[in-house]
Scaffold this active site. Sequence first.
Site, PDB file in Angstrom:
ATOM      1  N   ASP A 231       0.837  -1.200   0.000  1.00  0.00           N
ATOM      2  CA  ASP A 231       0.000   0.000   0.000  1.00  0.00           C
ATOM      3  C   ASP A 231       0.871   1.249   0.000  1.00  0.00           C
ATOM      4  O   ASP A 231       0.647   2.179  -0.765  1.00  0.00           O
ATOM      5  CB  ASP A 231      -0.965  -0.002   1.199  1.00  0.00           C
ATOM      6  CG  ASP A 231      -0.271  -0.298   2.527  1.00  0.00           C
ATOM      7  OD1 ASP A 231       0.953  -0.571   2.536  1.00  0.00           O
ATOM      8  OD2 ASP A 231      -0.951  -0.272   3.564  1.00  0.00           O
TER       9      ASP A 231
ATOM     10  N   ASP B  77       7.118   3.692   3.551  1.00  0.00           N
ATOM     11  CA  ASP B  77       7.389   4.831   4.436  1.00  0.00           C
ATOM     12  C   ASP B  77       8.871   4.751   4.828  1.00  0.00           C
ATOM     13  O   ASP B  77       9.735   5.153   4.058  1.00  0.00           O
ATOM     14  CB  ASP B  77       6.418   4.701   5.617  1.00  0.00           C
ATOM     15  CG  ASP B  77       6.547   5.793   6.651  1.00  0.00           C
ATOM     16  OD1 ASP B  77       7.096   6.851   6.348  1.00  0.00           O
ATOM     17  OD2 ASP B  77       6.085   5.585   7.791  1.00  0.00           O
TER      18      ASP B  77
ATOM     19  N   LYS C 299       6.546   7.590   0.410  1.00  0.00           N
ATOM     20  CA  LYS C 299       6.919   8.843   1.086  1.00  0.00           C
ATOM     21  C   LYS C 299       8.422   9.008   0.869  1.00  0.00           C
ATOM     22  O   LYS C 299       9.222   8.504   1.665  1.00  0.00           O
ATOM     23  CB  LYS C 299       6.594   8.755   2.588  1.00  0.00           C
ATOM     24  CG  LYS C 299       5.105   8.659   2.918  1.00  0.00           C
ATOM     25  CD  LYS C 299       4.890   8.519   4.420  1.00  0.00           C
ATOM     26  CE  LYS C 299       3.433   8.391   4.783  1.00  0.00           C
ATOM     27  NZ  LYS C 299       3.227   8.056   6.225  1.00  0.00           N
TER      28      LYS C 299
ATOM     29  N   ASP D  23      -5.193   2.356   7.203  1.00  0.00           N
ATOM     30  CA  ASP D  23      -5.970   2.539   8.426  1.00  0.00           C
ATOM     31  C   ASP D  23      -5.262   3.404   9.454  1.00  0.00           C
ATOM     32  O   ASP D  23      -4.053   3.586   9.413  1.00  0.00           O
ATOM     33  CB  ASP D  23      -6.219   1.178   9.077  1.00  0.00           C
ATOM     34  CG  ASP D  23      -4.934   0.607   9.678  1.00  0.00           C
ATOM     35  OD1 ASP D  23      -3.931   0.512   8.943  1.00  0.00           O
ATOM     36  OD2 ASP D  23      -4.919   0.294  10.884  1.00  0.00           O
TER      37      ASP D  23
HETATM   38  P1  IMP Z   1       7.398   1.065   6.537  1.00  0.00           P
HETATM   39  O1  IMP Z   1       7.847  -0.272   6.988  1.00  0.00           O
HETATM   40  O2  IMP Z   1       7.788   2.159   7.501  1.00  0.00           O
HETATM   41  O3  IMP Z   1       7.817   1.402   5.113  1.00  0.00           O
HETATM   42  O4  IMP Z   1       5.844   1.109   6.612  1.00  0.00           O
HETATM   43  C1  IMP Z   1       5.112   0.322   5.848  1.00  0.00           C
HETATM   44  C2  IMP Z   1       3.738   0.013   6.416  1.00  0.00           C
HETATM   45  O5  IMP Z   1       3.288   0.897   7.443  1.00  0.00           O
HETATM   46  C3  IMP Z   1       2.802   0.185   5.285  1.00  0.00           C
HETATM   47  O6  IMP Z   1       2.672  -1.015   4.563  1.00  0.00           O
HETATM   48  C4  IMP Z   1       1.523   0.610   5.948  1.00  0.00           C
HETATM   49  O7  IMP Z   1       0.758  -0.525   6.280  1.00  0.00           O
HETATM   50  C5  IMP Z   1       1.969   1.335   7.188  1.00  0.00           C
HETATM   51  N1  IMP Z   1       1.965   2.804   6.950  1.00  0.00           N
HETATM   52  C6  IMP Z   1       2.995   3.602   6.585  1.00  0.00           C
HETATM   53  N2  IMP Z   1       2.625   4.880   6.450  1.00  0.00           N
HETATM   54  C7  IMP Z   1       1.296   4.897   6.720  1.00  0.00           C
HETATM   55  C8  IMP Z   1       0.304   5.964   6.725  1.00  0.00           C
HETATM   56  O8  IMP Z   1       0.550   7.148   6.454  1.00  0.00           O
HETATM   57  N3  IMP Z   1      -0.962   5.577   7.059  1.00  0.00           N
HETATM   58  C9  IMP Z   1      -1.325   4.294   7.349  1.00  0.00           C
HETATM   59  N4  IMP Z   1      -0.425   3.281   7.349  1.00  0.00           N
HETATM   60  C10 IMP Z   1       0.874   3.588   7.044  1.00  0.00           C
HETATM   61 MG    MG Z   2       1.165  -2.353   4.580  1.00  0.00          MG
END
Ligand code: IMP
Ligand code: MG
Length: 187
Positions: free
Chosen positions: A112, A115, A143, A171
């Site tokens: 989805d 980040d 992002k 969510d």
């Molecule tokens: P990462 O591991 O920090 O890249 O985050 C990935 C996961 O965190 C994503 O697959 C999302 O499920 C969740 N996530 C990251 N940013 C957001 C946001 O702005 N809103 C909701 N869920 C987020």
């Molecule tokens: Mg996710």
Amino acid sequence: MVKLVGSMDKIRIHDKNFRIFIPYERLYKAIEKVAADINADYKGSNDVPVILCILNGSVMFCAELMKMLDFDCELVAMKLSSYEGTVSTGVVRKTLEPTADLKGRRVIIIEDIVDTGNTIVALTDYMREVGALDSKVCTMLLKPEMYHKDVKLDYVAMEIPSSFIVGFGLDYNGIGRNYKDIYVIDE
Ligand code: IMP
Ligand code: MG
């Protein structure tokens, strides 16, 4: 007729306010572009590539995207979790094993949002561990200000600033996934 949930200017989830950020129509166009790129790359495949839906956040994106893929593909799901509330915990937990064996398969990981990238790094490491032949990353949102990892993001539908968002599968503590549009936190 039941109306799709969205198109309001403002929504409230738990203790936070959100405002409309990406309307469904714009998202749809961005998904079409990514689908065209994937179709071009996988055209004429002799194998059946795996569409790996990362639960829960990717369900809507994955469903929308799959309808646009014109080659034979197999849907497999697995579940990872790293977020608590509006922040990443930095610890990625595998909470559901893939629903099929990925050994020797070409896998397109459907996320989805990327980040910090912790999830995508954990996922690509895991693809190596289980012996996938190849893995590519397809994410609806990125992002870029937050992402400093080396894993190549092969397909990115849209780039967004590093604010917390909900809707279209995403969510805030379990709520907000059913909105057809994407909303950003209003602080
Ligand atoms: P990462 O591991 O920090 O890249 O985050 C990935 C996961 O965190 C994503 O697959 C999302 O499920 C969740 N996530 C990251 N940013 C957001 C946001 O702005 N809103 C909701 N869920 C987020
Ligand atoms: Mg996710």
